[in-house]
Design a protein around this motif. Structure first.
Motif, PDB file in Angstrom:
ATOM      1  N   ALA A 167     -16.663 -46.455 -13.757  1.00  0.00           N
ATOM      2  CA  ALA A 167     -17.849 -46.277 -14.597  1.00  0.00           C
ATOM      3  C   ALA A 167     -19.033 -47.103 -14.119  1.00  0.00           C
ATOM      4  O   ALA A 167     -20.188 -46.755 -14.405  1.00  0.00           O
ATOM      5  CB  ALA A 167     -17.514 -46.639 -16.046  1.00  0.00           C
ATOM      6  N   ARG A 168     -18.761 -48.183 -13.403  1.00  0.00           N
ATOM      7  CA  ARG A 168     -19.836 -49.064 -12.952  1.00  0.00           C
ATOM      8  C   ARG A 168     -20.480 -48.623 -11.653  1.00  0.00           C
ATOM      9  O   ARG A 168     -21.486 -49.214 -11.219  1.00  0.00           O
ATOM     10  CB  ARG A 168     -19.291 -50.491 -12.797  1.00  0.00           C
ATOM     11  CG  ARG A 168     -18.809 -51.113 -14.091  1.00  0.00           C
ATOM     12  CD  ARG A 168     -17.911 -52.301 -13.862  1.00  0.00           C
ATOM     13  NE  ARG A 168     -16.640 -51.900 -13.238  1.00  0.00           N
ATOM     14  CZ  ARG A 168     -15.644 -52.735 -12.967  1.00  0.00           C
ATOM     15  NH1 ARG A 168     -15.761 -54.020 -13.273  1.00  0.00           N
ATOM     16  NH2 ARG A 168     -14.538 -52.292 -12.400  1.00  0.00           N
ATOM     17  N   ASP A 169     -19.925 -47.590 -11.024  1.00  0.00           N
ATOM     18  CA  ASP A 169     -20.442 -47.142  -9.720  1.00  0.00           C
ATOM     19  C   ASP A 169     -20.121 -45.664  -9.563  1.00  0.00           C
ATOM     20  O   ASP A 169     -19.197 -45.286  -8.836  1.00  0.00           O
ATOM     21  CB  ASP A 169     -19.814 -47.969  -8.595  1.00  0.00           C
ATOM     22  CG  ASP A 169     -20.406 -47.642  -7.238  1.00  0.00           C
ATOM     23  OD1 ASP A 169     -21.525 -47.071  -7.190  1.00  0.00           O
ATOM     24  OD2 ASP A 169     -19.744 -47.935  -6.223  1.00  0.00           O
ATOM     25  N   LEU A 170     -20.881 -44.829 -10.223  1.00  0.00           N
ATOM     26  CA  LEU A 170     -20.598 -43.397 -10.267  1.00  0.00           C
ATOM     27  C   LEU A 170     -21.104 -42.700  -9.006  1.00  0.00           C
ATOM     28  O   LEU A 170     -22.153 -43.059  -8.456  1.00  0.00           O
ATOM     29  CB  LEU A 170     -21.253 -42.772 -11.497  1.00  0.00           C
ATOM     30  CG  LEU A 170     -20.753 -43.275 -12.848  1.00  0.00           C
ATOM     31  CD1 LEU A 170     -21.614 -42.706 -13.984  1.00  0.00           C
ATOM     32  CD2 LEU A 170     -19.280 -42.918 -13.062  1.00  0.00           C
ATOM     33  N   ALA A 171     -20.363 -41.697  -8.577  1.00  0.00           N
ATOM     34  CA  ALA A 171     -20.763 -40.926  -7.399  1.00  0.00           C
ATOM     35  C   ALA A 171     -21.809 -39.868  -7.720  1.00  0.00           C
ATOM     36  O   ALA A 171     -22.465 -39.356  -6.815  1.00  0.00           O
ATOM     37  CB  ALA A 171     -19.528 -40.262  -6.788  1.00  0.00           C
ATOM     38  N   ALA A 172     -21.954 -39.516  -8.992  1.00  0.00           N
ATOM     39  CA  ALA A 172     -22.900 -38.464  -9.380  1.00  0.00           C
ATOM     40  C   ALA A 172     -24.322 -38.838  -9.000  1.00  0.00           C
ATOM     41  O   ALA A 172     -24.705 -40.020  -8.997  1.00  0.00           O
ATOM     42  CB  ALA A 172     -22.804 -38.214 -10.888  1.00  0.00           C
ATOM     43  N   GLY A 173     -25.116 -37.827  -8.689  1.00  0.00           N
ATOM     44  CA  GLY A 173     -26.497 -38.055  -8.290  1.00  0.00           C
ATOM     45  C   GLY A 173     -27.398 -38.407  -9.450  1.00  0.00           C
ATOM     46  O   GLY A 173     -27.077 -38.194 -10.622  1.00  0.00           O
ATOM     47  N   ASP A 174     -28.561 -38.939  -9.125  1.00  0.00           N
ATOM     48  CA  ASP A 174     -29.555 -39.276 -10.141  1.00  0.00           C
ATOM     49  C   ASP A 174     -29.941 -38.034 -10.938  1.00  0.00           C
ATOM     50  O   ASP A 174     -30.162 -36.949 -10.362  1.00  0.00           O
ATOM     51  CB  ASP A 174     -30.812 -39.854  -9.491  1.00  0.00           C
ATOM     52  CG  ASP A 174     -30.567 -41.180  -8.788  1.00  0.00           C
ATOM     53  OD1 ASP A 174     -29.437 -41.705  -8.883  1.00  0.00           O
ATOM     54  OD2 ASP A 174     -31.510 -41.689  -8.157  1.00  0.00           O
ATOM     55  N   ALA A 175     -30.039 -38.196 -12.268  1.00  0.00           N
ATOM     56  CA  ALA A 175     -30.524 -37.146 -13.159  1.00  0.00           C
ATOM     57  C   ALA A 175     -29.782 -35.823 -12.984  1.00  0.00           C
ATOM     58  O   ALA A 175     -30.364 -34.750 -13.108  1.00  0.00           O
ATOM     59  CB  ALA A 175     -32.033 -36.944 -12.970  1.00  0.00           C
TER      60      ALA A 175
END
Length: 258
Positions: free
Chosen positions: A91-99
């Motif tokens: 949760a502290r370093d997600l791979a999902a892109g911004d917005a």
């Protein structure tokens, strides 16, 4: 025991939410509250989503669900659900892109992150990956959970009183009624942490309401006859400042500003 080992060797979230009356009530009320706020056919990032107990119904409802969890076995099980994709992550370093997401769920990570700075990192990551106007739903455990549970079950011994008091006063839960050490919230604390991360319109709801200890004492056989009354009680006081902490879990919702 570290967190991955605990969840790899212990019962899965789907089993936890089914094996006790209060677990079943937690599932029903969490689903009810989320459905109240979710947009239609959203991109949902379910962070700390375990084996997909919530991802499953979210996908059935038509949402595009991607689950992130620390435990590889959980990820493999969740990825097999229809309409759900999954990956191992933190949760502290997600791979999902911004917005890139319409909705971010943090239904487990915050209470496992016992340091405020670590919870702030997870909330900051949720803010980053949400689109402007996107929805955050973040769960906490009520500081009063073990007090209510042990008091109702008749197991609040003199020896247990001090760790229960510490959980109520500080939020530092040491594992005295099972589970791993975690941080337990007050509604105000959870509200302030979510708001401090930049979310607006933050509101905190009691999930199970005041009836969950009575449901547990009555047992699973009585659950079908008692659940509707318990659900109504939960709704009536879901934001009552005097009774919100009677719930075992709290749910905060907020939005990334548009």
């Amino acid at each position: 025991m570290d967190l991955v080992t605990h969840y790899r060797t212990g019962p899965g979230e789907d089993a936890r939410l089914a094996r006790t009356p209060h677990g079943r009530l937690e599932f029903l009320r969490t689903r009810e509250l989320l459905r109240r706020f979710l947009p239609e056919r959203a991109r949902v990032l379910d962070v700390g989503g375990g084996t997909g107990v919530h991802a499953a119904w979210l996908a059935i409802d038509g949402h595009r669900v991607h689950l992130v969890d620390l435990v590889p076995a959980h990820v493999a099980e969740a990825a097999a659900l229809p309409g759900v994709t999954a990956e191992t992550g933190d949760a502290r370093d997600l791979a999902a892109g911004d917005a890139s997401q319409d909705v971010v769920l943090l239904l487990g990570p915050l209470y496992h992150l016992v340091q405020p700075a670590e919870r702030a990192r997870a909330l900051s990551e949720a803010w980053r990956v949400l689109r402007p106007g996107g929805l955050l739903a973040a769960a906490g455990i009520s500081r009063y959970l073990s007090l209510l549970e042990a008091g109702a079950a008749g197991t609040l011994t003199a020896g247990l009183a001090e760790p229960v008091r510490a959980a109520v006063e500080t939020g530092a839960y040491d594992g005295h009624v099972g589970f791993v050490p975690t941080h337990w919230h007050t509604a105000a604390e959870l509200h302030d942490e979510v708001s401090a991360a930049g979310f607006t319109g933050t509101a905190v709801f009691g999930v199970e309401g005041p009836s969950w200890p009575a449901l547990d004492e009555a047992g699973l056989a009585e659950f079908p006859d008692r659940v509707e009354a318990a659900m109504r009680a939960a709704r009536l006081v879901e934001q009552d400042p005097h009774l919100v902490h009677a719930s075992a879990h709290l749910l905060a919702v907020g939005r990334r500003p548009a």
